[in-house]
Design a protein around this motif. Structure first.
Motif, short mmCIF file in Angstrom:
data_model
loop_
_atom_site.label_atom_id
_atom_site.label_comp_id
_atom_site.label_asym_id
_atom_site.label_seq_id
_atom_site.Cartn_x
_atom_site.Cartn_y
_atom_site.Cartn_z
N LYS A 43 0.35 -1.35 -0.07
CA LYS A 43 0.28 0.06 0.18
C LYS A 43 0.51 1.85 0.39
CE LYS A 43 -4.43 1.93 2.49
NZ LYS A 43 -4.88 1.75 3.04
N GLU A 44 0.61 2.41 -0.56
CA GLU A 44 0.84 3.60 -1.14
C GLU A 44 0.80 4.57 -0.24
OE1 GLU A 44 0.86 6.22 -4.21
OE2 GLU A 44 2.97 5.11 -4.82
N LEU A 45 1.23 5.04 0.98
CA LEU A 45 0.53 5.20 2.08
C LEU A 45 0.61 7.23 2.28
CD1 LEU A 45 1.09 3.88 5.77
CD2 LEU A 45 -0.75 3.30 4.17
N ALA A 46 1.94 7.22 0.88
CA ALA A 46 2.39 9.23 1.13
C ALA A 46 3.18 9.11 -1.26
CB ALA A 46 3.63 9.59 1.53
N ALA A 47 2.86 9.76 -2.02
CA ALA A 47 4.08 10.16 -2.85
C ALA A 47 4.15 11.59 -3.03
CB ALA A 47 2.19 9.43 -3.78
N TYR A 48 5.23 11.59 -3.04
CA TYR A 48 5.97 12.51 -4.04
C TYR A 48 6.18 12.87 -4.75
CZ TYR A 48 9.75 10.51 -1.44
OH TYR A 48 10.59 10.10 -1.59
N GLU A 49 7.17 13.81 -5.22
CA GLU A 49 7.75 14.18 -6.34
C GLU A 49 8.81 12.94 -6.33
OE1 GLU A 49 8.75 18.16 -7.53
OE2 GLU A 49 6.45 18.48 -7.86
N ARG A 50 8.65 11.85 -7.72
CA ARG A 50 10.29 10.93 -7.25
C ARG A 50 10.54 10.93 -6.23
NH1 ARG A 50 11.96 16.23 -8.62
NH2 ARG A 50 13.24 16.55 -6.50
N GLY A 51 9.17 10.04 -5.82
CA GLY A 51 9.39 9.38 -4.77
C GLY A 51 8.03 9.20 -3.81
N LYS A 52 7.64 7.45 -3.21
CA LYS A 52 6.93 7.41 -2.10
C LYS A 52 7.19 6.54 -0.95
CE LYS A 52 6.04 2.99 -4.61
NZ LYS A 52 5.94 1.62 -5.06
N VAL A 53 5.56 6.97 0.21
CA VAL A 53 6.29 5.72 1.14
C VAL A 53 5.32 4.57 1.10
CG1 VAL A 53 6.03 5.63 3.61
CG2 VAL A 53 6.91 8.16 2.44
N THR A 54 5.68 3.72 0.94
CA THR A 54 4.77 2.12 1.11
C THR A 54 4.32 1.99 3.09
OG1 THR A 54 6.49 0.95 1.62
CG2 THR A 54 6.17 0.96 -0.75
N GLY A 55 3.69 1.00 2.52
CA GLY A 55 2.85 1.03 4.15
C GLY A 55 4.21 0.33 5.49
N ALA A 56 4.84 -1.08 4.24
CA ALA A 56 6.07 -1.48 4.69
C ALA A 56 6.66 -0.31 5.39
CB ALA A 56 6.43 -2.20 3.89
N GLU A 57 6.93 0.36 4.91
CA GLU A 57 8.41 1.66 5.32
C GLU A 57 7.77 2.09 6.21
OE1 GLU A 57 11.06 3.74 2.06
OE2 GLU A 57 8.51 3.68 1.71
N PHE A 58 6.32 2.82 6.43
CA PHE A 58 6.26 3.43 7.21
C PHE A 58 5.52 2.88 8.07
CE2 PHE A 58 2.34 5.43 9.59
CZ PHE A 58 3.29 6.61 10.32
N ASN A 59 5.29 1.60 8.23
CA ASN A 59 5.57 0.07 9.72
C ASN A 59 6.48 0.04 10.53
OD1 ASN A 59 4.66 -1.85 10.94
ND2 ASN A 59 4.87 -3.49 9.90
N ARG A 60 7.82 0.04 9.40
CA ARG A 60 9.23 -0.23 10.06
C ARG A 60 9.84 1.24 11.06
NH1 ARG A 60 11.33 -1.73 6.52
NH2 ARG A 60 12.00 0.35 5.54
#
Length: 300
Positions: A43-60
């Motif tokens: 799941k994509e929780l945030a998106a921005y120019e040239r990048g994103k934050v996935t659920g796995a990243e945010f969970n960690r």
């Protein structure tokens, strides 16, 4: 935007508050669990120019925060949204920052503090409950110290001095004696006698019958900023042993006799000011710079 969650997140910037605030090793620490129903690995929780934050990243990211700060409300929606903004900022900036020798030393020192505060069993428990590894903690500490270093370099000596002037009343403690009178006539007469050198005891005896509002009172080791503005203005200029002219507050006239004044110097509080200014710079970046990256959030 409130800075409270941000300050909780950046425990590393505030001397790792939870761990350093308690002595000895902790064997009964209760690490918080992370509710991950919204945080699937894809799941994509945030998106921005040239990048994103996935659920796995945010969970960690949340889990490491729980390890560093077991009291953090990891499952609170507002708290999570603030942390997600911080993670987006971190990802944008970290890609351009190198890990300096200073940062590596800070991470090593922080691990020494962690091991002094969490014994081995407690650390293992934290890893299991939060589903992280020690390398996740190391990576996040490295990123946070890199961010701190980045923002510290933006703080000028003029900014430090200006900030010091804004908070100097908080850094000054005073002890004084106050006399209270119901009329300006009596207060002015008493002040004149004190300024001529008449002892406080003699003035007290002479005016004991007219001091109906209050007796002589001693105020010891008070923060200057906690006093009324009229008292602050007088005490900032007063020298030890001096008595003031009458100060009117409501229907009462006060005379202040300064006994002691202690103010921390700018050099003494430089590190504390730097940490606070770093947080201010981070808040300003999130408020002013982050929108320029057209960030969209999908965290509910």
């Amino acid at each position: 935007m409130s800075s409270t969650p941000l300050k909780l997140l950046l425990a590393v910037l505030t001397a790792f508050g939870f761990l350093t605030g308690c002595g000895g090793k902790h064997s009964n620490t209760m690490f918080p669990s992370v509710e991950i129903s919204q945080l699937s690995s894809t799941k994509e929780l945030a998106a921005y120019e040239r990048g994103k934050v996935t659920g796995a990243e945010f969970n960690r990211f949340l889990a490491v925060e729980g390890f560093l700060n077991p009291d953090a409300p990891l499952n609170d929606t507002s708290y999570r949204k603030e942390l997600l903004r911080q993670l987006v900022m971190q990802k944008i900036l970290i890609s351009h920052l190198k890990t300096s020798d200073k940062v590596q030393k800070q991470v090593e020192d922080m691990w020494k503090q962690i091991k002094r505060s969490y014994n081995e069993d407690t650390r293992k428990q934290g890893y299991e409950v939060l589903n992280i590894r020690s390398s996740d903690v190391t990576n996040q500490l490295t990123n946070q110290f890199k961010l701190e270093e980045y923002f510290r370099k933006q703080i000028t000596s003029d900014e430090l001095t200006a900030y010091y002037k804004r908070i100097e009343n908080d850094l000054t403690r005073v002890s004084f004696t106050q006399l209270a009178f119901s009329t300006l006539h009596d207060a002015a007469a008493a002040a004149a006698e004190l300024q001529k050198g008449t002892s406080l005891q003699d003035v007290q005896k002479k005016y004991a019958d007219v001091q109906t509002d209050s007796k002589i009172e001693n105020a010891d080791n008070l923060k200057l900023s906690s006093l009324s503005p009229s008292f602050i203005d007088v005490l900032k200029k007063q020298h030890i042993g001096e008595s003031s002219k009458p100060i009117k507050m409501g229907k009462v006239y006060y005379i202040l006799i300064l006994k002691q004044k202690d103010k921390k110097t700018e050099s003494e509080v430089k590190e504390e000011m730097m940490k606070e200014l770093v947080l201010n710079h981070i808040n300003r970046y999130i408020q002013d710079e982050l929108p320029r990256f057209h960030v969209t959030f999908s965290l509910r």
